[in-house]
Design a protein around this motif. Structure first.
Motif, PDB file in Angstrom:
ATOM      1  N   LEU A  97      35.977  48.697  34.117  1.00 32.16           N
ATOM      2  CA  LEU A  97      34.862  47.758  34.051  1.00 32.16           C
ATOM      3  C   LEU A  97      34.701  47.025  35.380  1.00 32.16           C
ATOM      4  O   LEU A  97      33.586  46.794  35.852  1.00 32.16           O
ATOM      5  CB  LEU A  97      35.091  46.750  32.925  1.00 32.16           C
ATOM      6  CG  LEU A  97      34.932  47.277  31.498  1.00 32.16           C
ATOM      7  CD1 LEU A  97      35.395  46.232  30.482  1.00 32.16           C
ATOM      8  CD2 LEU A  97      33.487  47.676  31.233  1.00 32.16           C
ATOM      9  N   MET A  98      35.841  46.695  35.994  1.00 34.27           N
ATOM     10  CA  MET A  98      35.821  46.008  37.283  1.00 34.27           C
ATOM     11  C   MET A  98      35.189  46.896  38.357  1.00 34.27           C
ATOM     12  O   MET A  98      34.397  46.447  39.185  1.00 34.27           O
ATOM     13  CB  MET A  98      37.237  45.610  37.689  1.00 34.27           C
ATOM     14  CG  MET A  98      37.311  44.734  38.926  1.00 34.27           C
ATOM     15  SD  MET A  98      39.017  44.392  39.420  1.00 34.27           S
ATOM     16  CE  MET A  98      39.589  43.470  37.990  1.00 34.27           C
ATOM     17  N   SER A  99      35.543  48.176  38.344  1.00 34.75           N
ATOM     18  CA  SER A  99      35.005  49.088  39.358  1.00 34.75           C
ATOM     19  C   SER A  99      33.498  49.267  39.211  1.00 34.75           C
ATOM     20  O   SER A  99      32.792  49.511  40.180  1.00 34.75           O
ATOM     21  CB  SER A  99      35.699  50.455  39.251  1.00 34.75           C
ATOM     22  OG  SER A  99      35.315  51.130  38.068  1.00 34.75           O
ATOM     23  N   GLN A 100      33.009  49.123  37.983  1.00 34.88           N
ATOM     24  CA  GLN A 100      31.579  49.282  37.735  1.00 34.88           C
ATOM     25  C   GLN A 100      30.796  48.021  38.098  1.00 34.88           C
ATOM     26  O   GLN A 100      29.593  48.079  38.329  1.00 34.88           O
ATOM     27  CB  GLN A 100      31.362  49.647  36.266  1.00 34.88           C
ATOM     28  CG  GLN A 100      31.925  51.022  35.920  1.00 34.88           C
ATOM     29  CD  GLN A 100      31.976  51.269  34.421  1.00 34.88           C
ATOM     30  OE1 GLN A 100      31.806  50.345  33.617  1.00 34.88           O
ATOM     31  NE2 GLN A 100      32.211  52.522  34.021  1.00 34.88           N
ATOM     32  N   ASP A 101      31.519  46.857  38.135  1.00 32.08           N
ATOM     33  CA  ASP A 101      30.858  45.604  38.524  1.00 32.08           C
ATOM     34  C   ASP A 101      31.812  44.784  39.391  1.00 32.08           C
ATOM     35  O   ASP A 101      32.127  43.628  39.100  1.00 32.08           O
ATOM     36  CB  ASP A 101      30.459  44.807  37.277  1.00 32.08           C
ATOM     37  CG  ASP A 101      29.655  43.559  37.622  1.00 32.08           C
ATOM     38  OD1 ASP A 101      29.065  43.527  38.721  1.00 32.08           O
ATOM     39  OD2 ASP A 101      29.656  42.608  36.822  1.00 32.08           O
ATOM     40  N   PHE A 102      32.310  45.411  40.455  1.00 32.00           N
ATOM     41  CA  PHE A 102      33.317  44.761  41.286  1.00 32.00           C
ATOM     42  C   PHE A 102      32.758  43.520  41.984  1.00 32.00           C
ATOM     43  O   PHE A 102      33.444  42.510  42.117  1.00 32.00           O
ATOM     44  CB  PHE A 102      33.851  45.740  42.340  1.00 32.00           C
ATOM     45  CG  PHE A 102      35.308  45.552  42.615  1.00 32.00           C
ATOM     46  CD1 PHE A 102      36.251  46.388  42.066  1.00 32.00           C
ATOM     47  CD2 PHE A 102      35.739  44.504  43.425  1.00 32.00           C
ATOM     48  CE1 PHE A 102      37.604  46.207  42.323  1.00 32.00           C
ATOM     49  CE2 PHE A 102      37.084  44.314  43.684  1.00 32.00           C
ATOM     50  CZ  PHE A 102      38.018  45.177  43.123  1.00 32.00           C
ATOM     51  N   ASP A 103      31.525  43.598  42.416  1.00 28.92           N
ATOM     52  CA  ASP A 103      30.928  42.451  43.102  1.00 28.92           C
ATOM     53  C   ASP A 103      30.867  41.232  42.200  1.00 28.92           C
ATOM     54  O   ASP A 103      31.029  40.094  42.652  1.00 28.92           O
ATOM     55  CB  ASP A 103      29.538  42.813  43.609  1.00 28.92           C
ATOM     56  CG  ASP A 103      29.592  43.823  44.750  1.00 28.92           C
ATOM     57  OD1 ASP A 103      30.653  43.909  45.409  1.00 28.92           O
ATOM     58  OD2 ASP A 103      28.588  44.520  44.970  1.00 28.92           O
ATOM     59  N   GLY A 104      30.635  41.493  40.898  1.00 25.03           N
ATOM     60  CA  GLY A 104      30.607  40.392  39.941  1.00 25.03           C
ATOM     61  C   GLY A 104      31.967  39.731  39.817  1.00 25.03           C
ATOM     62  O   GLY A 104      32.078  38.495  39.785  1.00 25.03           O
ATOM     63  N   TYR A 105      33.018  40.578  39.748  1.00 26.51           N
ATOM     64  CA  TYR A 105      34.369  40.042  39.676  1.00 26.51           C
ATOM     65  C   TYR A 105      34.709  39.257  40.951  1.00 26.51           C
ATOM     66  O   TYR A 105      35.325  38.192  40.899  1.00 26.51           O
ATOM     67  CB  TYR A 105      35.380  41.184  39.491  1.00 26.51           C
ATOM     68  CG  TYR A 105      35.535  41.634  38.057  1.00 26.51           C
ATOM     69  CD1 TYR A 105      36.541  41.118  37.258  1.00 26.51           C
ATOM     70  CD2 TYR A 105      34.684  42.568  37.503  1.00 26.51           C
ATOM     71  CE1 TYR A 105      36.698  41.527  35.938  1.00 26.51           C
ATOM     72  CE2 TYR A 105      34.822  42.996  36.196  1.00 26.51           C
ATOM     73  CZ  TYR A 105      35.832  42.468  35.407  1.00 26.51           C
ATOM     74  OH  TYR A 105      35.981  42.882  34.112  1.00 26.51           O
ATOM     75  N   LEU A 106      34.313  39.794  42.098  1.00 24.85           N
ATOM     76  CA  LEU A 106      34.579  39.115  43.369  1.00 24.85           C
ATOM     77  C   LEU A 106      33.867  37.759  43.432  1.00 24.85           C
ATOM     78  O   LEU A 106      34.405  36.782  43.948  1.00 24.85           O
ATOM     79  CB  LEU A 106      34.120  39.989  44.535  1.00 24.85           C
ATOM     80  CG  LEU A 106      35.079  41.106  44.979  1.00 24.85           C
ATOM     81  CD1 LEU A 106      34.426  41.965  46.049  1.00 24.85           C
ATOM     82  CD2 LEU A 106      36.385  40.516  45.502  1.00 24.85           C
ATOM     83  N   LYS A 107      32.655  37.738  42.914  1.00 26.18           N
ATOM     84  CA  LYS A 107      31.874  36.505  42.920  1.00 26.18           C
ATOM     85  C   LYS A 107      32.571  35.421  42.103  1.00 26.18           C
ATOM     86  O   LYS A 107      32.651  34.257  42.509  1.00 26.18           O
ATOM     87  CB  LYS A 107      30.477  36.774  42.378  1.00 26.18           C
ATOM     88  CG  LYS A 107      29.534  35.585  42.483  1.00 26.18           C
ATOM     89  CD  LYS A 107      28.134  35.959  42.011  1.00 26.18           C
ATOM     90  CE  LYS A 107      27.189  34.770  42.123  1.00 26.18           C
ATOM     91  NZ  LYS A 107      25.817  35.114  41.644  1.00 26.18           N
ATOM     92  N   ILE A 108      33.072  35.821  40.928  1.00 23.94           N
ATOM     93  CA  ILE A 108      33.783  34.869  40.061  1.00 23.94           C
ATOM     94  C   ILE A 108      35.058  34.377  40.757  1.00 23.94           C
ATOM     95  O   ILE A 108      35.366  33.180  40.766  1.00 23.94           O
ATOM     96  CB  ILE A 108      34.127  35.522  38.712  1.00 23.94           C
ATOM     97  CG1 ILE A 108      32.832  35.811  37.931  1.00 23.94           C
ATOM     98  CG2 ILE A 108      35.051  34.628  37.896  1.00 23.94           C
ATOM     99  CD1 ILE A 108      33.042  36.649  36.683  1.00 23.94           C
ATOM    100  N   ALA A 109      35.814  35.340  41.358  1.00 25.40           N
ATOM    101  CA  ALA A 109      37.056  34.983  42.048  1.00 25.40           C
ATOM    102  C   ALA A 109      36.782  34.067  43.234  1.00 25.40           C
ATOM    103  O   ALA A 109      37.533  33.123  43.495  1.00 25.40           O
ATOM    104  CB  ALA A 109      37.782  36.244  42.501  1.00 25.40           C
ATOM    105  N   LYS A 110      35.699  34.334  43.956  1.00 25.44           N
ATOM    106  CA  LYS A 110      35.347  33.500  45.118  1.00 25.44           C
ATOM    107  C   LYS A 110      34.954  32.093  44.679  1.00 25.44           C
ATOM    108  O   LYS A 110      35.286  31.107  45.344  1.00 25.44           O
ATOM    109  CB  LYS A 110      34.172  34.134  45.872  1.00 25.44           C
ATOM    110  CG  LYS A 110      33.776  33.387  47.155  1.00 25.44           C
ATOM    111  CD  LYS A 110      34.913  33.375  48.163  1.00 25.44           C
ATOM    112  CE  LYS A 110      34.461  32.919  49.535  1.00 25.44           C
ATOM    113  NZ  LYS A 110      33.982  31.535  49.547  1.00 25.44           N
ATOM    114  N   SER A 111      34.277  32.003  43.558  1.00 25.80           N
ATOM    115  CA  SER A 111      33.874  30.699  43.038  1.00 25.80           C
ATOM    116  C   SER A 111      35.105  29.870  42.679  1.00 25.80           C
ATOM    117  O   SER A 111      35.174  28.674  42.995  1.00 25.80           O
ATOM    118  CB  SER A 111      32.980  30.881  41.804  1.00 25.80           C
ATOM    119  OG  SER A 111      32.661  29.631  41.230  1.00 25.80           O
ATOM    120  N   LYS A 112      36.088  30.515  42.041  1.00 30.89           N
ATOM    121  CA  LYS A 112      37.331  29.811  41.704  1.00 30.89           C
ATOM    122  C   LYS A 112      38.072  29.403  42.969  1.00 30.89           C
ATOM    123  O   LYS A 112      38.611  28.296  43.064  1.00 30.89           O
ATOM    124  CB  LYS A 112      38.217  30.714  40.845  1.00 30.89           C
ATOM    125  CG  LYS A 112      37.695  30.959  39.443  1.00 30.89           C
ATOM    126  CD  LYS A 112      38.648  31.856  38.654  1.00 30.89           C
ATOM    127  CE  LYS A 112      38.139  32.081  37.234  1.00 30.89           C
ATOM    128  NZ  LYS A 112      39.039  32.987  36.470  1.00 30.89           N
TER     129      LYS A 112
END
Length: 547
Positions: A327-342
């Motif tokens: 799921l992460m590989s299919q929406d990696f940018d989304g995961y990165l965005k959340i991690a960057k926000s934290k």
């Protein structure tokens, strides 16, 4: 304050016992006589790292013992009696033994105690003024307690931010790797999903198979138990009657009451067991189809476990992890965005605490500027102007171990001269006076009762030396000051004067120390005023200094 120091088998010291008193004490001697060795031994009591090299040749251990008197505030803060004895022993392996009043303590506790008592300035400490990264720590000395509180809060948030930063960087590095693994992940996920894995399933199946494998033994045991319960010699009613009889007399004795309770529990436990045996026997059935299905399912699970080298339960967790990774590989940018926000949130929280720490430091810096400038004026730098410049805080700046601040000590030593960096314009003697003033202010603000200086007066002479000696004398009214010095002016101002020297004893050099009387002090100071031989003029000058 330090009342007594005992040093054994330490470098050139064989066995020294020295009594100290309140006031200003000077320690003088020729270069190489062992003055700094004596200071090194005292530093061991102040928590300095031990080194087996200090152990006197031919001996197995070195010991240092000091007796201290604490002020009422020190005794209260440290939760100690007014008079304490600290000792430290080091052996050839480098191990050390630290004791407080003959009870073993940790090195951390030793440092906590001695940091409250006093401060030792070593010969090389002045070189810290050449390193601007140490300047923040000098500001912090003015109120270490409050600074430590603010710093700890900041460091906790900084640690959380650094953990989040590491996780974010790992996530970025994992992006390409995960995308390349996507097809492989899909294959493994589909394969594992086809097995419909369930947590605990294999263990449950193994239990069912074992039960059916041992059907005959189970059936026989249950039947024998059932027959026993229903035989003519097994009557639970008699147990119940015994319980009723004991309950009648339980009011007369606690022992009877306990027996009655045991009989009651036994009766109901047996009744429950009897019902369970009957129920198990009634429901007992050998289902050959179920047995074969269980066996086949176990074979499938064992096969997939062998392939992946993981247990059934681990495979269930592994499937969840792979699914998340896909799921992460299919929406990696989304995961990165959340991690960057934290990450940004953690940074902002740490930065705000860093700003709070910086704000308090700036208040301390103003106090330090004022008090240090006054002290420099007393030390023959009447026109000195001292300022502390803080570099402006910037968004996204590095969160340092001691906060956000980077400072520069700026000084003008002569009237009309602009402020310049202290490390670049101050001479050796000016740096020495600056450090003396700084350490003295710290001792006063921290309510210390002992201040030790090792040749703090290097590069100073003439009337400047006299002014420094006068300041030392004044400070010594409220605290004990021990000073190793080559200046006759300082030695003459001292309340007590010790001479340190070497002598040959049993074909080996030893450091010795003696307290001097007036005549001996006169000669010692005259020697400091002379080149080779002590002249009558030097003796007269020494007497004037002592008068």
């Amino acid at each position: 304050m330090l009342n007594y120091l005992e040093v054994k088998n330490f470098a050139l010291i064989d066995d020294l016992n020295i009594e100290f008193k309140h006031g200003l004490t000077s320690l003088t001697g020729e270069t190489g006589s062992g003055k700094s060795i004596l200071l090194e031994s005292l530093q061991l009591l102040f928590g300095k790292r031990s080194d087996a090299e200090y152990i006197r040749t031919g001996t197995t251990k070195a010991t240092v013992l000091g007796r201290f008197s604490l002020t009422p505030n020190q005794a209260r803060d440290l939760d100690l009696p007014n008079d304490i004895t600290l000792s430290r022993e080091i052996d050839q392996s480098g191990r050390h033994l630290v004791k407080l009043n003959d009870e073993t303590i940790t090195l951390a506790r030793l440092r906590q105690i001695t940091n409250k008592i006093g401060l030792i300035h070593g010969q090389n400490d002045t070189y810290q003024l050449l390193d601007k990264s140490t300047y923040v720590s000098f500001i912090d000395l003015l109120n270490q307690v409050e600074i430590n509180k603010l710093l700890q809060h900041y460091l906790l948030k900084r640690s959380t931010y650094l953990d989040a930063l590491k996780a974010f960087e790992n996530l970025k590095n994992k992006k390409q790797e995960t995308q390349e693994r996507a097809e492989f992940l899909k294959f493994q996920i589909n394969e594992l999903k086809s097995y419909n894995l369930v947590l605990g399933e294999k263990q449950e199946l193994e239990e069912k198979v074992q039960r059916l494998k041992n059907f005959d033994s189970i059936q026989q045991a249950l039947k024998l138990s059932y027959d026993t319960f229903n035989g003519q010699f097994f009557q639970t009613d008699l147990l119940y009657d015994a319980y009723k009889q004991m309950s009648k007399i339980s009011v007369y004795d606690n022992e009877f009451k306990e027996i009655s309770k045991l009989l009651e529990e036994s009766y109901y436990n047996l009744e429950e067991a009897k019902k369970s045996v009957e129920s198990s026997l009634d429901s007992l059935d050998f289902d050959s189809d179920a047995y074969n299905n269980y066996q086949e399912r176990l074979y499938e699970l064992s096969k997939i476990e062998t392939k992946y080298a993981k247990s059934n339960d681990d495979l269930v967790k592994y499937l969840e992890e792979m699914t998340d990774e896909l799921l992460m590989s299919q929406d990696f940018d989304g995961y990165l965005k959340i991690a960057k926000s934290k990450l940004d949130t953690h940074y902002d929280e740490a930065y705000k605490l860093g700003e709070k720490l910086s704000s308090y430091r700036k208040k301390l810096a103003l106090k330090l500027e004022k008090e240090l400038t006054q002290s420099l004026h007393e030390l023959d730098l009447e026109k000195a102007v001292f300022k502390i410049e803080f570099e402006a805080l910037k968004p996204q700046m590095v969160l340092g171990e001691d906060g956000l601040d980077s400072v520069e000590f700026m000084i003008s030593l002569n009237e009309g001269e602009p402020l310049k960096a202290l490390a670049k314009v101050a001479s050796g003697g000016e740096k020495a006076r600056f450090m003396f003033a700084l350490k003295s202010l710290y001792a006063i603000n921290s309510d210390l009762s002992l201040l030790v200086f090792d040749e703090i007066d290097i590069g100073i002479s003439g009337k400047t030396a006299t002014k420094m000696a006068n300041v030392m004398k004044r400070h010594a009214k409220t605290m004990q000051i021990l000073v190793i010095t080559h200046l006759p002016q300082v030695a003459a101002k001292a309340d007590y004067h010790y001479a340190i020297y070497k002598e040959l004893v049993d074909k080996r050099m030893q450091t010795q120390i003696n307290i001097l009387n007036f005549e001996e002090r006169t000669l010692a100071i005259a020697s400091m005023l002379s080149d080779d031989e002590i002249t009558p003029f030097a003796i007269e000058q020494a007497k004037k200094l002592l008068s």
